[in-house]
Design an enzyme around this catalytic site. Structure first.
Site, PDB file in Angstrom:
ATOM      1  N   ASP A  19     -10.162   5.666   2.355  1.00 35.17           N
ATOM      2  CA  ASP A  19      -9.309   6.834   2.798  1.00 35.17           C
ATOM      3  C   ASP A  19     -10.186   8.009   3.744  1.00 35.17           C
ATOM      4  O   ASP A  19     -11.268   8.132   3.268  1.00 35.17           O
ATOM      5  CB  ASP A  19      -8.682   7.199   1.592  1.00 35.17           C
ATOM      6  CG  ASP A  19      -7.420   8.162   2.055  1.00 35.17           C
ATOM      7  OD1 ASP A  19      -6.783   7.997   3.149  1.00 35.17           O
ATOM      8  OD2 ASP A  19      -6.793   8.978   1.132  1.00 35.17           O
ATOM      9  N   GLU A  66       3.058   0.798   1.851  1.00 36.00           N
ATOM     10  CA  GLU A  66       3.649   2.240   2.478  1.00 36.00           C
ATOM     11  C   GLU A  66       3.079   2.574   3.768  1.00 36.00           C
ATOM     12  O   GLU A  66       3.809   3.216   4.366  1.00 36.00           O
ATOM     13  CB  GLU A  66       3.202   3.486   1.513  1.00 36.00           C
ATOM     14  CG  GLU A  66       4.017   3.508  -0.037  1.00 36.00           C
ATOM     15  CD  GLU A  66       3.684   2.084  -0.783  1.00 36.00           C
ATOM     16  OE1 GLU A  66       2.263   1.787  -0.672  1.00 36.00           O
ATOM     17  OE2 GLU A  66       4.118   1.831  -1.595  1.00 36.00           O
ATOM     18  N   ASN A  67       2.143   2.050   4.224  1.00 35.60           N
ATOM     19  CA  ASN A  67       1.430   2.261   5.508  1.00 35.60           C
ATOM     20  C   ASN A  67       2.312   1.784   6.893  1.00 35.60           C
ATOM     21  O   ASN A  67       2.224   2.246   7.817  1.00 35.60           O
ATOM     22  CB  ASN A  67       0.162   1.648   5.787  1.00 35.60           C
ATOM     23  CG  ASN A  67      -0.902   2.532   5.026  1.00 35.60           C
ATOM     24  OD1 ASN A  67      -1.874   2.076   4.510  1.00 35.60           O
ATOM     25  ND2 ASN A  67      -0.662   3.663   4.322  1.00 35.60           N
ATOM     26  N   SER A 195      -2.363   5.407  -5.412  1.00 27.22           N
ATOM     27  CA  SER A 195      -1.677   5.029  -4.191  1.00 27.22           C
ATOM     28  C   SER A 195      -1.243   3.416  -4.162  1.00 27.22           C
ATOM     29  O   SER A 195      -1.427   2.788  -3.110  1.00 27.22           O
ATOM     30  CB  SER A 195      -2.266   5.465  -2.651  1.00 27.22           C
ATOM     31  OG  SER A 195      -2.717   6.745  -2.430  1.00 27.22           O
TER      32      SER A 195
HETATM   33  C1  IPE Z   1      -4.201   4.513   0.643  1.00 24.97           C
HETATM   34  O1  IPE Z   1      -4.348   5.410   1.640  1.00 24.97           O
HETATM   35  C2  IPE Z   1      -3.824   3.169   1.619  1.00 24.97           C
HETATM   36  C3  IPE Z   1      -5.087   2.694   2.182  1.00 24.97           C
HETATM   37  C4  IPE Z   1      -6.553   3.168   1.976  1.00 24.97           C
HETATM   38  C5  IPE Z   1      -4.857   1.399   3.111  1.00 24.97           C
HETATM   39  P1  IPE Z   1      -3.159   6.333   2.157  1.00 24.97           P
HETATM   40  O2  IPE Z   1      -3.806   7.277   2.858  1.00 24.97           O
HETATM   41  O3  IPE Z   1      -1.972   5.530   2.698  1.00 24.97           O
HETATM   42  O4  IPE Z   1      -2.438   6.889   0.748  1.00 24.97           O
HETATM   43  P2  IPE Z   1      -1.715   8.441   0.538  1.00 24.97           P
HETATM   44  O5  IPE Z   1      -0.623   8.628   1.425  1.00 24.97           O
HETATM   45  O6  IPE Z   1      -2.637   9.448   0.632  1.00 24.97           O
HETATM   46  O7  IPE Z   1      -1.447   8.200  -1.001  1.00 24.97           O
HETATM   47  C1  IPE Z   2      -7.186   5.490   5.657  1.00 20.42           C
HETATM   48  O1  IPE Z   2      -7.169   6.569   6.327  1.00 20.42           O
HETATM   49  C2  IPE Z   2      -6.849   3.927   6.370  1.00 20.42           C
HETATM   50  C3  IPE Z   2      -5.441   3.678   6.229  1.00 20.42           C
HETATM   51  C4  IPE Z   2      -4.730   3.993   5.251  1.00 20.42           C
HETATM   52  C5  IPE Z   2      -5.019   2.532   7.100  1.00 20.42           C
HETATM   53  P1  IPE Z   2      -6.215   7.383   6.796  1.00 20.42           P
HETATM   54  O2  IPE Z   2      -5.553   7.031   7.750  1.00 20.42           O
HETATM   55  O3  IPE Z   2      -5.041   7.639   5.307  1.00 20.42           O
HETATM   56  O4  IPE Z   2      -6.690   9.000   6.701  1.00 20.42           O
HETATM   57  P2  IPE Z   2      -5.861  10.328   6.382  1.00 20.42           P
HETATM   58  O5  IPE Z   2      -5.721  10.136   4.809  1.00 20.42           O
HETATM   59  O6  IPE Z   2      -4.849  10.580   7.145  1.00 20.42           O
HETATM   60  O7  IPE Z   2      -7.407  11.109   6.375  1.00 20.42           O
HETATM   61 MG    MG Z   3      -4.846   8.532   3.960  1.00 25.78          MG
END
Ligand code: IPE
Ligand code: IPE
Ligand code: MG
Length: 243
Positions: A19, A66-67, A195
């Site tokens: 993350d 959720e992504n 998550s």
């Molecule tokens: C968790 O990170 C999912 C991945 C690293 C793929 P997110 O950034 O999506 O999670 P939240 O929204 O902070 O919980």
């Molecule tokens: C993790 O980085 C990668 C995925 C969840 C695909 P993020 O994209 O969630 O990065 P932040 O949390 O917005 O910094």
């Molecule tokens: Mg994130």
């Protein structure tokens, strides 16, 4: 040396919530996709390190159920990076005994990603040194729902006796069937949450949270966490042998 790792006490299964790519980019006034690009470089580094340290299974949370709610351009950017990663790393995986596997909702991924994954899995199918498990369109609740559906159907067909269900049978109906439970779970970027990652499999995992953003995560910090893991006493609900 004081920080030397004990090869006999390496975690068998390490899982990482990668993350912080977006925040890494924002700090530099870059686009989120630039952060994901740097994140892909960190993946390459950590896969190599894990292999070098003889970690048997490495599970990386690359894209959650959720992504899918993210802006379309970010989702397609991530899928493109994933395809690039799978193509550029295939040779390294083949040459280093790494077997590629994926967990999650495979059918929900774009066709081109599915093809790259299939090619990578086929090319590395006989490798035995490490499993690189990519969690893609993965959500632990969806995984548990799938498990319940499969087991309920098997019970209805008389293939499973509901009264004889064991936790091993549950494990065997998850996407991670055949893999050991997670020993060590790492999350970067300072968030202290799971998550929707591997809820069943982390029941007794050691948890490590670091404020480092994923693109900045590297071999040194990974080794430090592994050292700290080896210094923890895992009691699994029992008592310490020296008490
Ligand atoms: C968790 O990170 C999912 C991945 C690293 C793929 P997110 O950034 O999506 O999670 P939240 O929204 O902070 O919980
Ligand atoms: C993790 O980085 C990668 C995925 C969840 C695909 P993020 O994209 O969630 O990065 P932040 O949390 O917005 O910094
Ligand atoms: Mg994130």
């Amino acid at each position: 040396m004081w920080n030397e790792l004990d090869p006999d006490r390496m975690p068998k299964h390490v899982a990482i919530i990668m993350d912080g790519n977006g925040r890494w980019a924002k700090k530099r006034l870059l686009n989120r996709i630039n952060g994901h690009e740097k994140g892909a470089d960190a993946v390459r580094r950590i896969v190599r390190t894990a292999r070098k340290l003889n970690i048997a299974t490495l599970t990386l949370y690359a894209f959650s159920t959720e992504n899918w709610q993210r802006p379309k351009a970010e989702v397609s950017g991530l899928m493109l990076l994933l395809r690039r990663f799978l193509t550029s790393e295939r040779r390294t995986m083949v040459d280093n005994g790494i077997r590629l596997n994926t967990i999650g909702q495979f059918d929900r991924l774009p066709g081109a990603v599915r093809e790259n994954l299939k090619a990578g899995m086929a090319a590395t199918a006989n490798n035995t040194k490490m499993v690189l498990n990519l969690a893609l369109s993965y959500g632990a609740r969806a995984e548990i729902v799938d498990m319940v559906k499969q087991m309920a159907t098997a019970a209805r067909e008389g293939k499973i006796d509901p009264a004889a269900v064991t936790s091993e049978m549950v494990s065997d109906h998850l996407y991670t069937r055949g893999m050991p439970d997670v020993d060590l779970l790492i999350r970067t970027s300072g968030e202290m949450r799971i998550s929707n990652f591997l809820l069943w499999q982390i029941a007794y995992a050691e948890l490590f949270f670091t404020t480092t953003l994923w693109p900045d995560f590297g071999e040194d910090e990974f080794r430090q966490i592994l050292k700290a893991y080896q210094n923890r006493e895992r009691r699994f609900g029992s008592v310490s042998p020296c008490t």
